[in-house]
Every structure is written in C-alpha cells, then in structure tokens.
Design a protein around this motif. Sequence first.
Motif, short mmCIF file in Angstrom:
data_model
loop_
_atom_site.label_atom_id
_atom_site.label_comp_id
_atom_site.label_asym_id
_atom_site.label_seq_id
_atom_site.Cartn_x
_atom_site.Cartn_y
_atom_site.Cartn_z
N UNK A 1 9.75 -4.71 2.54
CA UNK A 1 11.07 -5.34 2.55
C UNK A 1 11.12 -6.58 3.43
N UNK A 2 10.46 -6.52 4.61
CA UNK A 2 10.67 -7.59 5.58
C UNK A 2 9.42 -8.16 6.22
N UNK A 3 8.25 -7.67 5.82
CA UNK A 3 7.01 -8.20 6.35
C UNK A 3 6.51 -7.41 7.55
N UNK A 4 5.21 -7.55 7.81
CA UNK A 4 4.59 -6.77 8.89
C UNK A 4 5.11 -7.20 10.26
N UNK B 1 5.44 10.82 6.31
CA UNK B 1 6.76 10.23 6.53
C UNK B 1 6.63 8.83 7.13
N UNK B 2 5.71 8.71 8.09
CA UNK B 2 5.50 7.42 8.74
C UNK B 2 4.89 6.41 7.77
N UNK B 3 3.95 6.86 6.93
CA UNK B 3 3.36 5.97 5.92
C UNK B 3 4.46 5.45 5.00
N UNK B 4 5.29 6.36 4.54
CA UNK B 4 6.34 5.99 3.59
C UNK B 4 7.33 5.03 4.22
N UNK B 5 7.71 5.31 5.46
CA UNK B 5 8.65 4.44 6.16
C UNK B 5 8.03 3.07 6.38
N UNK B 6 6.79 3.04 6.84
CA UNK B 6 6.12 1.77 7.13
C UNK B 6 5.94 0.93 5.88
N UNK B 7 5.46 1.54 4.81
CA UNK B 7 5.19 0.77 3.61
C UNK B 7 6.47 0.20 3.02
N UNK B 8 7.57 0.95 3.10
CA UNK B 8 8.84 0.48 2.57
C UNK B 8 9.39 -0.68 3.40
N UNK B 9 9.38 -0.51 4.73
CA UNK B 9 9.91 -1.54 5.61
C UNK B 9 9.09 -2.83 5.54
N UNK C 1 4.65 1.50 -5.95
CA UNK C 1 4.75 0.04 -6.11
C UNK C 1 4.77 -0.72 -4.79
N UNK C 2 5.45 -0.19 -3.78
CA UNK C 2 5.53 -0.91 -2.50
C UNK C 2 4.16 -1.00 -1.86
N UNK C 3 3.39 0.08 -1.91
CA UNK C 3 2.05 0.04 -1.35
C UNK C 3 1.19 -0.98 -2.10
N UNK C 4 1.28 -0.98 -3.40
CA UNK C 4 0.46 -1.90 -4.19
C UNK C 4 0.79 -3.35 -3.87
N UNK C 5 2.07 -3.66 -3.70
CA UNK C 5 2.47 -5.01 -3.34
C UNK C 5 1.87 -5.41 -2.00
N UNK C 6 1.90 -4.49 -1.03
CA UNK C 6 1.32 -4.77 0.28
C UNK C 6 -0.18 -4.97 0.17
N UNK C 7 -0.82 -4.10 -0.58
CA UNK C 7 -2.28 -4.18 -0.72
C UNK C 7 -2.70 -5.52 -1.32
N UNK C 8 -2.04 -5.93 -2.39
CA UNK C 8 -2.37 -7.20 -3.03
C UNK C 8 -2.11 -8.36 -2.08
N UNK C 9 -1.00 -8.31 -1.35
CA UNK C 9 -0.69 -9.38 -0.40
C UNK C 9 -1.75 -9.48 0.69
N UNK C 10 -2.21 -8.33 1.18
CA UNK C 10 -3.19 -8.33 2.26
C UNK C 10 -4.57 -8.82 1.80
N UNK C 11 -4.86 -8.68 0.51
CA UNK C 11 -6.13 -9.18 0.01
C UNK C 11 -6.27 -10.68 0.19
N UNK C 12 -5.15 -11.37 0.25
CA UNK C 12 -5.16 -12.84 0.36
C UNK C 12 -5.17 -13.31 1.81
N UNK C 13 -4.99 -12.42 2.76
CA UNK C 13 -4.94 -12.82 4.16
C UNK C 13 -6.33 -12.69 4.79
N UNK C 14 -6.63 -13.56 5.71
CA UNK C 14 -7.95 -13.54 6.35
C UNK C 14 -7.88 -13.40 7.87
N UNK C 15 -6.68 -13.32 8.42
CA UNK C 15 -6.54 -13.30 9.88
C UNK C 15 -6.04 -11.96 10.42
N UNK C 16 -6.14 -10.92 9.62
CA UNK C 16 -5.65 -9.62 10.05
C UNK C 16 -6.72 -8.85 10.79
#
Length: 222
Positions: free
Chosen positions: A31-34, A20-28, A112-127
């Motif tokens: 929608x609005x960024x980490x 439930x927490x995974x689903x809520x987190x990935x959706x939010x 789809x929401x998880x995939x979008x996050x995953x692809x976005x995070x691949x481009x970040x280097x400061x996490x």
Amino acid sequence: MESSRTVDSGGGRRQATRQKLYEAAVTLIAEQGFSATTVDEIAERAGVAKGTVYYNFASKSVLFEELLRHGVGLLTAALREAVEQTDQEGGSRVDALDAMIRAGLVFIGRYPAFTQLYVAELWRTNRAWQSTLAVVRQQAVAVVEDVLREGIANGELSDEIDTPLTAAALVGMVLVAALDRQAFQPQRSLDDVHAALSLLLQGRVGGERLGHVGHAGHAGHK
C-alpha cells in the motif's frame, strides 16, 4: 500467507504469529512502500504488540527478507507439486510446463500483494536482502529449468534452447501476465489467461507450432 505445513502446538502458535506479521507487512508495504511502513503499523495491522515483532524478527528488514523467503518458498512448492502431479498422470514435459503456468497463476491470484512486491524488488539493486532475493528466485526458476532439461534429454524439446534464460522467461511471462490481468483486464478469468499462455508455450501464436517444441508440443494443449 498460509503455510501448508502442520506443526506442533508451540511451533504452531509461533508460526501463526509469523504469518500474521507476514500478511500485515506485505499488505502495508504494497500500500505505501517499504520505507514508509513502520514496525508499529505492522504490529497494529497484525493485532500484536510491537515487542512481538522484534521477538520474531530482529528488524523490519529481517521481517521483509523472511517474507521473501516464505512467499517464494510457497511458489516453489506449488511449482513442484504441479510437476509431480503431471508425472503421476503420465504427462509430457510440455504438460509439466503448462501445469506450472497454471500453478503460478493460481499462486499469484491468491497472493497478489506479495507478487507485486516480489516483482518490484527484482528491479531494485540497493536492498540489503538482494542476495537473498537472488537465492530464492533461483529456487523457483530451477524447478522450471529441471523440466526443460528433461524435455531436451528425451527429445521433446530442442537442444538449442537456452535453459536458464528460457526458464526465467517462462516465470516472468506468468508474473507479468497475471499482474496485467489484475491491473488492466480484471474481467478475464484465470482460465482465459492460462489458455493464452498455453498457446505461447506450444509455439502456436503464429498459427503453427514452432520447430523447437518438437513432436510432443501438442501435449500441453487440453
């Protein structure tokens, strides 16, 4: 995001809460960024108390890190299952690669929401979770690498193939094509996208099979 594992009642309740927490987190976060997403919002979206979030995860960052592990773990399992099914049917290594392409498209369509996050995070280097992301990414890519090496070993594929880079390119191809379909070509079916990527896999875009695919290159075409 669902898990395919069956667990006992106690573990099952905790796993259900985590999902439930995974689903809520990935959706939010989609929608609005980490940074803009709060633990309060995650708890509210999941329908649990804020303390439940911290009982399961030490922080929002830890929750997201575990979300990455969980999601890529599901993708890796789907890729392995595609290879195993191909092996049971006596398929070639190109068949296995083709099956993984489809499995990847199915996964992305389901999450789809998880995939979008995953692809976005691949481009970040400061996490803080960059090292974790590198590890889980390699787990998925390694499944493709193994199939490529087997194809090279049995003469089905050229030994000139750069295995790590080709494996990463195949995974990237599926990710980008699936996300492009969702964003810009929603009228296309999964079968349409799979068929187009199958042609790329077989080296038939230019009208002829490329030499690196070899004599078994036709096997992936159904």
